[in-house]
Design an enzyme around this catalytic site. Structure first.
Site, mmCIF file in Angstrom:
data_model
loop_
_atom_site.group_PDB
_atom_site.id
_atom_site.type_symbol
_atom_site.label_atom_id
_atom_site.label_comp_id
_atom_site.label_asym_id
_atom_site.label_seq_id
_atom_site.Cartn_x
_atom_site.Cartn_y
_atom_site.Cartn_z
ATOM 1 N N LYS A 13 86.025 25.391 28.916
ATOM 2 C CA LYS A 13 84.603 25.389 28.533
ATOM 3 C C LYS A 13 84.360 26.197 27.267
ATOM 4 C CE LYS A 13 83.112 27.451 32.333
ATOM 5 N NZ LYS A 13 84.180 27.540 33.332
ATOM 6 N N ARG A 88 75.922 28.810 37.672
ATOM 7 C CA ARG A 88 77.108 28.877 38.518
ATOM 8 C C ARG A 88 76.767 28.876 39.995
ATOM 9 N NH1 ARG A 88 80.662 31.588 34.632
ATOM 10 N NH2 ARG A 88 82.759 31.783 35.488
ATOM 11 N N ARG A 127 96.600 33.784 28.793
ATOM 12 C CA ARG A 127 95.735 33.764 27.603
ATOM 13 C C ARG A 127 95.337 35.150 27.107
ATOM 14 N NH1 ARG A 127 89.995 31.220 29.791
ATOM 15 N NH2 ARG A 127 89.414 33.023 31.058
ATOM 16 N N ARG A 161 91.606 39.732 28.975
ATOM 17 C CA ARG A 161 90.476 39.997 29.852
ATOM 18 C C ARG A 161 90.934 40.674 31.136
ATOM 19 N NH1 ARG A 161 86.937 34.588 30.108
ATOM 20 N NH2 ARG A 161 86.853 35.304 32.270
ATOM 21 N N ARG A 172 88.285 34.002 41.489
ATOM 22 C CA ARG A 172 87.397 33.200 40.635
ATOM 23 C C ARG A 172 87.438 31.719 41.022
ATOM 24 N NH1 ARG A 172 89.830 35.219 35.262
ATOM 25 N NH2 ARG A 172 88.702 33.505 34.260
#
Ligand code: ADP
Ligand code: ZN
Length: 216
Positions: A13, A88, A127, A161, A172
């Site tokens: 996203k 969400r 990432r 992160r 998550r």
């Protein structure tokens, strides 16, 4: 034109929202980025949400809705926006509808990016991003041309992160399945939902999204 990019963590996203912002003039509104900025600034909200986010849980609706609602009133949103990471929960979706109605605006399309679970975990766990310009990298899929140096700005500091670790990723994904996935029928019933294949190459995904929002 106002659109929502919807899908599980790691579906791409954020990447696609940035690309669309760069070449359509729509603004990216990422609640995740807003919350991370609040944490970095050491604000009261930031301190309150820091641990919740690092664990991979959702921040309470009231906080996120208030933040988004204030942001949507900024003049740059007049041209239209791309919601990334919001709504969400059903409560957020309902609050969004009410908020937009009051401004005589609406969501034109909700783009669902479909990706399989193994790919999500692989994408998220490797990432990182440039601490200076925010460019995104990945240990396996997208290393900088020169190791340790950002392709875009030459920066040498990179960030990972706090919630991109295996435990938080699992939480998550659960939060997505339990709290966010119920939004799919919500938007389907309202005739807003369009799915694109998030497993395709990034350029291809971008093309698909542009094609579907043209018809919205
Ligand atoms: P991702 O989609 O990859 O998980 P985001 O940057 O969108 O990443 O969100 C990271 C975290 O920020 C979430 O796990 C959650 O704690 C918090 N967050 C972001 N947006 C929302 C939201 N709309 N409602 C509640 N919490 C949110
Ligand atoms: Zn950089």
């Amino acid at each position: 034109m106002n659109i929502v990019l919807f899908g599980p963590p790691g579906c791409g996203k954020g990447t696609q929202a940035k690309r669309l912002q760069a070449n359509t003039g729509l603004v990216q509104l990422s609640t995740g980025d807003m919350l991370r900025a609040a944490i970095a600034s050491g604000s009261e909200i930031g301190n309150r949400v820091k641990d919740i986010m690092a664990e991979g849980k959702l921040v309470d609706d009231e906080t996120v809705i208030a933040m988004l609602s204030e942001r949507i009133d900024a003049p740059d949103c007049d041209k239209g926006f791309i919601l990334d990471g919001f709504p969400r929960t059903l409560a957020q979706a309902e609050a969004l509808d009410a908020l937009l109605k009051g401004k005589e605006l609406e969501i034109n399309a909700v783009v669902e990016m479909t990706v399989n679970d193994e790919a999500l975990i692989e994408r998220i766990s490797g990432r990182y991003s440039c601490g200076n310009c925010g460019a995104g990298y990945h240990d396996t899929f997208k290393k900088p041309e020169t190791e340790g140096v950002c392709d875009e700005c030459g920066g040498k500091d990179f960030d990972r992160r706090a919630d991109d670790n295996a435990d938080s990723v699992r939480i998550r994904l659960d939060a997505y399945r339990n709290q966010s996935a119920p939004l799919l029928p919500y938007y389907r019933e309202r005739g807003k939902l369009i799915a694109v294949n998030g497993m395709a190459e990034m350029d291809e995904v971008e093309k698909e999204i542009k094609a579907v929002i043209k018809t919205a």
